[in-house]
Design an enzyme around this catalytic site. Structure first.
Site, PDB file in Angstrom:
ATOM      1  CG  HIS A  25      87.623  29.511 -15.322  1.00  0.00           C
ATOM      2  ND1 HIS A  25      87.748  29.698 -13.970  1.00  0.00           N
ATOM      3  CD2 HIS A  25      86.297  29.402 -15.575  1.00  0.00           C
ATOM      4  CE1 HIS A  25      86.545  29.692 -13.416  1.00  0.00           C
ATOM      5  NE2 HIS A  25      85.647  29.527 -14.366  1.00  0.00           N
TER       6      HIS A  25
ATOM      7  CB  CYS B 135      84.470  32.358 -12.896  1.00  0.00           C
ATOM      8  SG  CYS B 135      83.005  31.644 -13.686  1.00  0.00           S
TER       9      CYS B 135
END
Length: 507
Positions: free
Chosen positions: A441, A343
């Site tokens: 994630h 991310c």
């Protein structure tokens, strides 16, 4: 969840601590697993949370990671109503404000103090929605009700308990000392009406012979009139469960030289987010996850460097440069080591990051580490989606979630790391395959993918743990632990009915 009225007979019980980090979240997760084993429908609830570790819900919103674990323990689909107010710190004094799963802006601490009363009606609304599908709602407070300087406008502890007319149990952490003073002192600082809500207390994280605490129980009784619902011994296996507080990363530093086959270095970013991405790696007995503090170099013997998510990507890119970690990462890559960005870490690995609208801080831009041929503009709406797919190199399945703001582009996207369920590529890899990044994630929780990734490092087959099965086994063990050491019947009897008439407030 249908309906707007609590089910007849729905009960609620609120856990409040004598301080922060007394174990409320873990106890709540244990109760959320223990009571369903007795046949009750249980929902977790936390009115206000502060964390940069979040999870995606069925509505496409976000809640704190602790409530996600509690929802999992209760076998309930995750809902934004489990944690209607989530504060995600972006600076020393300011935070992003997420209400019922959606970002509603940012606020400095003083401004948020004025905003809290305006959020009460939405917090009560969420509580009422959860109660429509529950026999018991386990409510977790935040911090401590003894922080009476924060009592005006409070929606996290006694302010919410009074608004929803809840019974309260105090949790004290005996490990840190001062448990007697914590309980008695908390009561002394509360109003008479607040004290009347407290039904008793739990002593948590006890080590040694519980009989040694019997005199303390009598002392607490004489000063407070409260009864003890139980003394809970320290539950060592709780370290396997996902954590919400970044301070828990310190546990990964207890034995950095345990002789594991793989060493993974993780720079501790100032606004590290969704760091539970690291948990499945740390759970492997053959893997050491070493968190690198400011002032320390990234070790030269690391096999991989993982740059985790960040709530303030440009600021944390600055931290990496200030600490000289950019030089360490470049040297690590030249030695043939792997570099992984997750991310915000993925954005940092590109050539450039720009935040023209000041979404994560003052408007600015900066050169990234230049290890992936991409660049990112932080703009647009936040992506909040559960996704599944596979790693291109191994073919192993992955499952995870997006939780980011930013548009990433560039030639590097022509070499994606993953393929998603819709056939689109996700993330990027360098031409030599040694650097990779993704917005997803949670991908390391997939056993086959994780073991294939670690096997490439070890240049052979990697046999490791079954991570998701381990989490389920740990939650079951936690529930059994509480069954043994708490009077769950007495706790349930202490819970009060959810009153529909109380679940309204003017906005």
């Amino acid at each position: 969840m249908a309906g707007s009225e609590p089910s007849p007979g729905t009960l609620a019980l609120m856990l409040q601590g004598t301080g922060s980090d007394v174990g409320k979240s873990v106890l709540a997760a244990g109760l959320c697993r223990a009571y369903p084993r007795r046949g009750l429908r249980v929902q977790p609830f936390k009115p206000q949370n502060m964390s940069n570790n979040a999870a995606v819900t069925i509505e496409g919103g976000e809640i704190g990671r602790a409530q996600a674990l509690q929802g999992r323990a209760a076998n309930q689909p995750l809902s934004v109503h489990m944690n209607p107010v989530l504060l995600k710190p972006q600076s020393e004094t300011g935070a992003q404000v997420v209400v019922q799963g959606r970002v509603e802006g940012t606020a400095e601490a003083r401004d948020y103090h004025d905003l809290k009363p305006k959020l009460l009606h939405r917090v009560l609304e969420s509580f009422g929605i959860l109660a429509t599908d529950a026999d018991l709602v386990v409510v977790e407070g935040a911090g401590s009700p003894a922080e009476v300087n924060l009592r005006p406008g409070d929606i996290a502890n006694m302010g919410f308990a009074e608004a929803a007319d809840l019974s309260v149990v105090l949790i004290a952490d005996v490990e840190r000392g001062g448990a007697i003073a914590g309980i008695v002192g908390t009561l002394a600082l509360l109003s008479a009406g607040e004290r009347a809500r407290i039904r008793g207390y739990v002593i948590n994280k006890f080590r040694g012979d519980p009989a040694l605490f019997e005199d303390a129980i009598e002392i607490i009784k004489s000063h407070s009139g409260l009864d003890c619902f139980g003394i809970v011994p320290f539950f060592e296996a709780a370290r396997r469960l996902p954590k919400e507080d970044a301070m828990s990363l310190d546990s990964g530093r207890e034995d950095p030289d345990k002789g594991a086959a793989v060493k993974i270095a993780v720079p501790r970013l100032s606004r590290i987010a969704n760091f539970d991405d690291l948990d499945p790696l740390a759970a492997e007995p053959k893997v050491t996850v070493e968190v690198i503090d400011p002032g320390e170099p990234i070790p030269g013997d690391a096999n991989a460097v993982v740059i985790p998510g960040s709530k303030s990507t440009l600021a944390d890119l600055g931290v990496i440069r200030d600490q000289g970690w950019d030089v360490d990462i470049a040297a690590h890559r030249r030695r043939g080591g792997l570099v992984v960005g997750l991310c915000g870490g993925y954005q940092i690995l590109g050539h450039r990051i720009a935040d023209p609208d000041g979404i994560e801080g003052p408007p600015s831009e900066a050169e990234g580490l230049g290890l992936l041929d991409v660049e990112t503009v932080i703009a647009g709406d936040k992506a909040l989606n559960e996704r599944s797919g596979a790693e291109i190199e191994s073919g192993e399945s992955v499952k995870g979630y997006e939780m980011h703001i930013g548009d990433t582009s560039g030639p590097g996207l022509d070499r994606p790391w993953l393929t998603l369920e819709d056939g689109c590529g996700e993330g990027a890899r360098s031409t030599d395959g040694r650097v990779m990044g993704t917005y997803l994630h949670g991908i390391f929780a997939a056993d086959g993918f994780r073991h294939a990734f670690l096997g490439r490092i070890c240049q052979g087959e990697f046999e490791g743990v079954a991570y998701e099965a381990m989490i389920e086994k740990t939650l079951d063990a936690l529930a059994a632990h509480l069954e043994e050491h708490l009077d769950l019947d007495a706790l349930l009897a202490a819970a009060g009915p959810v009153k529909a008439a109380k679940l309204t407030a003017t906005g």
